[in-house]
Each structure stands twice: as C-alpha cells, then as structure tokens.
Design a protein around this motif. Sequence first.
Motif, PDB file in Angstrom:
ATOM      1  N   SER A   1       0.839  -1.213   0.000  1.00  0.00           N
ATOM      2  CA  SER A   1       0.000   0.000   0.000  1.00  0.00           C
ATOM      3  C   SER A   1       0.871   1.258   0.000  1.00  0.00           C
ATOM      4  N   GLN A   2       2.045   1.175   0.661  1.00  0.00           N
ATOM      5  CA  GLN A   2       2.972   2.313   0.679  1.00  0.00           C
ATOM      6  C   GLN A   2       3.493   2.604  -0.735  1.00  0.00           C
ATOM      7  N   SER A   3       3.902   1.525  -1.429  1.00  0.00           N
ATOM      8  CA  SER A   3       4.443   1.735  -2.786  1.00  0.00           C
ATOM      9  C   SER A   3       3.355   2.223  -3.730  1.00  0.00           C
ATOM     10  N   LYS A   4       2.122   1.768  -3.507  1.00  0.00           N
ATOM     11  CA  LYS A   4       0.992   2.233  -4.320  1.00  0.00           C
ATOM     12  C   LYS A   4       0.773   3.731  -4.105  1.00  0.00           C
ATOM     13  N   ALA A   5       0.832   4.143  -2.825  1.00  0.00           N
ATOM     14  CA  ALA A   5       0.627   5.557  -2.486  1.00  0.00           C
ATOM     15  C   ALA A   5       1.741   6.414  -3.089  1.00  0.00           C
ATOM     16  N   ASP A   6       2.995   5.905  -3.015  1.00  0.00           N
ATOM     17  CA  ASP A   6       4.128   6.640  -3.601  1.00  0.00           C
ATOM     18  C   ASP A   6       3.948   6.804  -5.107  1.00  0.00           C
ATOM     19  N   GLU A   7       3.510   5.698  -5.730  1.00  0.00           N
ATOM     20  CA  GLU A   7       3.301   5.716  -7.178  1.00  0.00           C
ATOM     21  C   GLU A   7       2.246   6.756  -7.556  1.00  0.00           C
ATOM     22  N   LYS A   8       1.171   6.797  -6.766  1.00  0.00           N
ATOM     23  CA  LYS A   8       0.077   7.739  -7.003  1.00  0.00           C
ATOM     24  C   LYS A   8       0.578   9.184  -6.846  1.00  0.00           C
ATOM     25  N   ASN A   9       1.373   9.406  -5.783  1.00  0.00           N
ATOM     26  CA  ASN A   9       1.938  10.744  -5.541  1.00  0.00           C
ATOM     27  C   ASN A   9       2.872  11.170  -6.664  1.00  0.00           C
ATOM     28  N   ASN A  10       3.698  10.210  -7.145  1.00  0.00           N
ATOM     29  CA  ASN A  10       4.625  10.533  -8.238  1.00  0.00           C
ATOM     30  C   ASN A  10       3.879  10.887  -9.515  1.00  0.00           C
TER      31      ASN A  10
ATOM     32  N   SER B   1       4.131  14.499 -11.376  1.00  0.00           N
ATOM     33  CA  SER B   1       4.485  14.673 -12.797  1.00  0.00           C
ATOM     34  C   SER B   1       3.396  15.448 -13.527  1.00  0.00           C
ATOM     35  N   LYS B   2       2.146  15.105 -13.232  1.00  0.00           N
ATOM     36  CA  LYS B   2       1.013  15.773 -13.902  1.00  0.00           C
ATOM     37  C   LYS B   2       1.039  17.277 -13.603  1.00  0.00           C
ATOM     38  N   ILE B   3       1.261  17.607 -12.322  1.00  0.00           N
ATOM     39  CA  ILE B   3       1.273  19.021 -11.924  1.00  0.00           C
ATOM     40  C   ILE B   3       2.469  19.736 -12.554  1.00  0.00           C
ATOM     41  N   LEU B   4       3.654  19.108 -12.464  1.00  0.00           N
ATOM     42  CA  LEU B   4       4.871  19.770 -12.976  1.00  0.00           C
ATOM     43  C   LEU B   4       4.809  20.008 -14.479  1.00  0.00           C
ATOM     44  N   LYS B   5       4.116  19.097 -15.195  1.00  0.00           N
ATOM     45  CA  LYS B   5       3.991  19.270 -16.651  1.00  0.00           C
ATOM     46  C   LYS B   5       3.038  20.413 -16.986  1.00  0.00           C
ATOM     47  N   ASN B   6       2.200  20.783 -16.029  1.00  0.00           N
ATOM     48  CA  ASN B   6       1.212  21.846 -16.263  1.00  0.00           C
ATOM     49  C   ASN B   6       1.669  23.207 -15.733  1.00  0.00           C
ATOM     50  N   ILE B   7       2.921  23.281 -15.230  1.00  0.00           N
ATOM     51  CA  ILE B   7       3.430  24.571 -14.741  1.00  0.00           C
ATOM     52  C   ILE B   7       4.501  25.078 -15.697  1.00  0.00           C
TER      53      ILE B   7
ATOM     54  N   ASN C   1       2.994  16.174  -0.151  1.00  0.00           N
ATOM     55  CA  ASN C   1       3.183  15.449   1.121  1.00  0.00           C
ATOM     56  C   ASN C   1       2.371  16.049   2.258  1.00  0.00           C
ATOM     57  N   GLU C   2       2.115  17.373   2.160  1.00  0.00           N
ATOM     58  CA  GLU C   2       1.279  18.018   3.186  1.00  0.00           C
ATOM     59  C   GLU C   2      -0.198  17.668   2.996  1.00  0.00           C
ATOM     60  N   GLY C   3      -0.505  17.035   1.855  1.00  0.00           N
ATOM     61  CA  GLY C   3      -1.872  16.588   1.594  1.00  0.00           C
ATOM     62  C   GLY C   3      -2.696  17.557   0.770  1.00  0.00           C
ATOM     63  N   LEU C   4      -2.041  18.519   0.142  1.00  0.00           N
ATOM     64  CA  LEU C   4      -2.787  19.479  -0.682  1.00  0.00           C
ATOM     65  C   LEU C   4      -3.241  18.815  -1.981  1.00  0.00           C
TER      66      LEU C   4
ATOM     67  N   SER D   1      16.353  24.521 -14.597  1.00  0.00           N
ATOM     68  CA  SER D   1      16.788  25.785 -13.990  1.00  0.00           C
ATOM     69  C   SER D   1      16.629  25.745 -12.468  1.00  0.00           C
ATOM     70  N   ASP D   2      17.274  26.701 -11.794  1.00  0.00           N
ATOM     71  CA  ASP D   2      17.169  26.790 -10.336  1.00  0.00           C
ATOM     72  C   ASP D   2      15.715  26.984  -9.914  1.00  0.00           C
ATOM     73  N   PHE D   3      15.029  27.848 -10.676  1.00  0.00           N
ATOM     74  CA  PHE D   3      13.623  28.132 -10.362  1.00  0.00           C
ATOM     75  C   PHE D   3      12.795  26.844 -10.443  1.00  0.00           C
ATOM     76  N   ALA D   4      13.038  26.076 -11.514  1.00  0.00           N
ATOM     77  CA  ALA D   4      12.276  24.837 -11.702  1.00  0.00           C
ATOM     78  C   ALA D   4      12.554  23.853 -10.571  1.00  0.00           C
ATOM     79  N   SER D   5      13.817  23.759 -10.147  1.00  0.00           N
ATOM     80  CA  SER D   5      14.106  22.794  -9.074  1.00  0.00           C
ATOM     81  C   SER D   5      13.466  23.240  -7.763  1.00  0.00           C
ATOM     82  N   SER D   6      13.379  24.566  -7.541  1.00  0.00           N
ATOM     83  CA  SER D   6      12.696  25.049  -6.325  1.00  0.00           C
ATOM     84  C   SER D   6      11.212  24.707  -6.385  1.00  0.00           C
ATOM     85  N   ILE D   7      10.603  24.913  -7.561  1.00  0.00           N
ATOM     86  CA  ILE D   7       9.165  24.630  -7.704  1.00  0.00           C
ATOM     87  C   ILE D   7       8.913  23.126  -7.519  1.00  0.00           C
ATOM     88  N   LYS D   8       9.833  22.295  -8.051  1.00  0.00           N
ATOM     89  CA  LYS D   8       9.674  20.839  -7.885  1.00  0.00           C
ATOM     90  C   LYS D   8       9.661  20.480  -6.398  1.00  0.00           C
ATOM     91  N   LEU D   9      10.557  21.112  -5.636  1.00  0.00           N
ATOM     92  CA  LEU D   9      10.609  20.849  -4.191  1.00  0.00           C
ATOM     93  C   LEU D   9       9.324  21.298  -3.502  1.00  0.00           C
TER      94      LEU D   9
END
Lengths: 124, 173
Positions: A17-26, A30-36, A66-69, A51-59
């Motif tokens: 279930s943990q790996s399933k949840a990780d997969e879902k989060n990943n 990806s979906k969100i990052l492709k839309n920004i 992870n905060e559940g947003l 870019s530095d900006f992109a790596s900050s946004i990824k973080l």
Amino acid sequence: MKILKIFIIIFLFISFSQSKADEKNNELKSKILKNIRCLICQGQSIYDSESDFASSIKLIVNRKINEGLKEKQIYAFLREKYGDWVIYEPELNKNTYILWLLPLLLFLFGGAIIYKNIKKNNEK
Amino acid sequence: MKNKLNLFIIIMSLSFCFIVFYKALNNSNIYKPKIKAKLSLPVFDAKDFNSNIYINSEKIFEEDVFYIVNIWASWCVPCRTEHPLLMELSKDLSIKLIGLNYRDKLNNAKKFIYEFGNPYSQIIIDNDGTLSVEFGAYGVPETFIIDKNKMIIKKFVGPINQKIIEEIKLIIK
C-alpha cells in the motif's frame, strides 16, 4: 509459525500500500509539474526544465503533495504567487472566458456554415 | 466585380495579419508575473545567516515598521550593482532591510558582505530556493516592500536603481 505468517502478510500489505501511495503521488507530481510553466526558460514546463527556479518549484510541489494538498490547491498557491500565466491550462474565470468560449463559438459558426451549404446543395 | 471584391478582402486580411504580427513581434515576449494588489507575507522558518539558528518569520518581521526584503547571492552580478543603493537605503531608520541569501555558499556570501558592507538588519538563508518561491520570486535580485500590516505591497524584479529608491521612499513616507 502462525504469528510469523501473519506478520509477513501484514508487512507485505503495508509495503504494497505504501508503494501504491508513492506511485500515485509521483503520478500526481508529474502531472502538476507538466502543467506549470517555467518562468526562467519560458516555453518549457517545470517538468522539463533544469533551472534553479524549476528545481525550487519541484521541491515546493513535492512538499505540498506530502502536506496533503490537492492538485487544485497547489495551482491556486502558484497562481497567487505568479499569476494565471504560470499554469498552462488556465481556469475559466472572467479573464479567460473568451479563451475558452471562442473555439466553441468558432466551431458552432463553422458548423452552421457547413450545415447551410449542405442544405443548399441538397435543395439544388 | 466579384473578383475585385475577393482580391480586396484578401489584401485587407493579409494587411491585418501583417499589422497584428508586426506589432506582436515588437513586444517583449518575456513574461513578468504581475503581483496582486497585496499579497500576505508567508509564514516560514528560516536559518539565520550569522547564528545558523532557525527563526520564525513572525519574529523576523515583528516590528511595526516597513520592511524591505532583498533576495541576493554572491554569484549574482546585478546584486553587486544594486548593493551601494541598498547601503544608502539602510541609512533610513524608518525601514528595515532583510536579506534573503539565495542558493549561495555561506563562505562566498560572507566574503561578499565583508567586501561590500552589510545593509541588512538581518539575513536569512534560502539554500534550496523554496523560500523565494513563498515570496513569489523567480530569480535574483528581487526586492519586496512589506507594509506595517505585514502585506507585500510592491515587488521589483531585477536590480534596484535610483528611480526605484525614490519610489520606495515615496511609498514608505
């Protein structure tokens, strides 16, 4: 022996279930990052940019997931900071309704012309 | 007659397209995010530049004064050009300058401050750039004005100049 079996089953269930949840989060990440849109290397998404900006946004996106947003809440956060343009797919609001309705209007207008022509040809 | 009309329509449409593209291509296509009228100050914990201790944003912005947050880095060339102006601005006692050291090496940042002077009343460290995102920044240098209600009321992208200094002074009056 029986207890050991139960422990193994519980362990396998938790790790599955943990790996399933990780997969879902990943997938969501990806979906969100492709839309920004990357504001430094404009024309690239955050997903593609190094870019530095992109790596900050990824973080930030990772942290927010992870905060559940939810996806929409993350977009709302970025929109508040950088405006509507930072999201590739803009939401329907008073600034973007022309953008969303124009293709539909053109489609209807084109359809009406085609319908009229077909009707005219049939009458001939 | 019909042919002439068609030709006229084609020429008119082509001219229209030409004018639209000519105008649009002359415009800069670099998008600068427009800040909303007012943006609330983010709540965060950040590492202090000198003590290396984490401090809460409420503690950083606790005084009832205007704050200027300046994002800088020792590797950023435009930061060097704006530094003398920040030094000048720091003489104004009605404002407090907070430096946000962006993706920098601590030793290089310390050398920078030692060499050019310290205009900031406090410097906080942003190692991974996420703190800058909380402010709505996307590069260095960027400068923000925070009013007494702890709202970000103005943002300047790029190095500040004399004109911006005048604008800041006018806002905080």
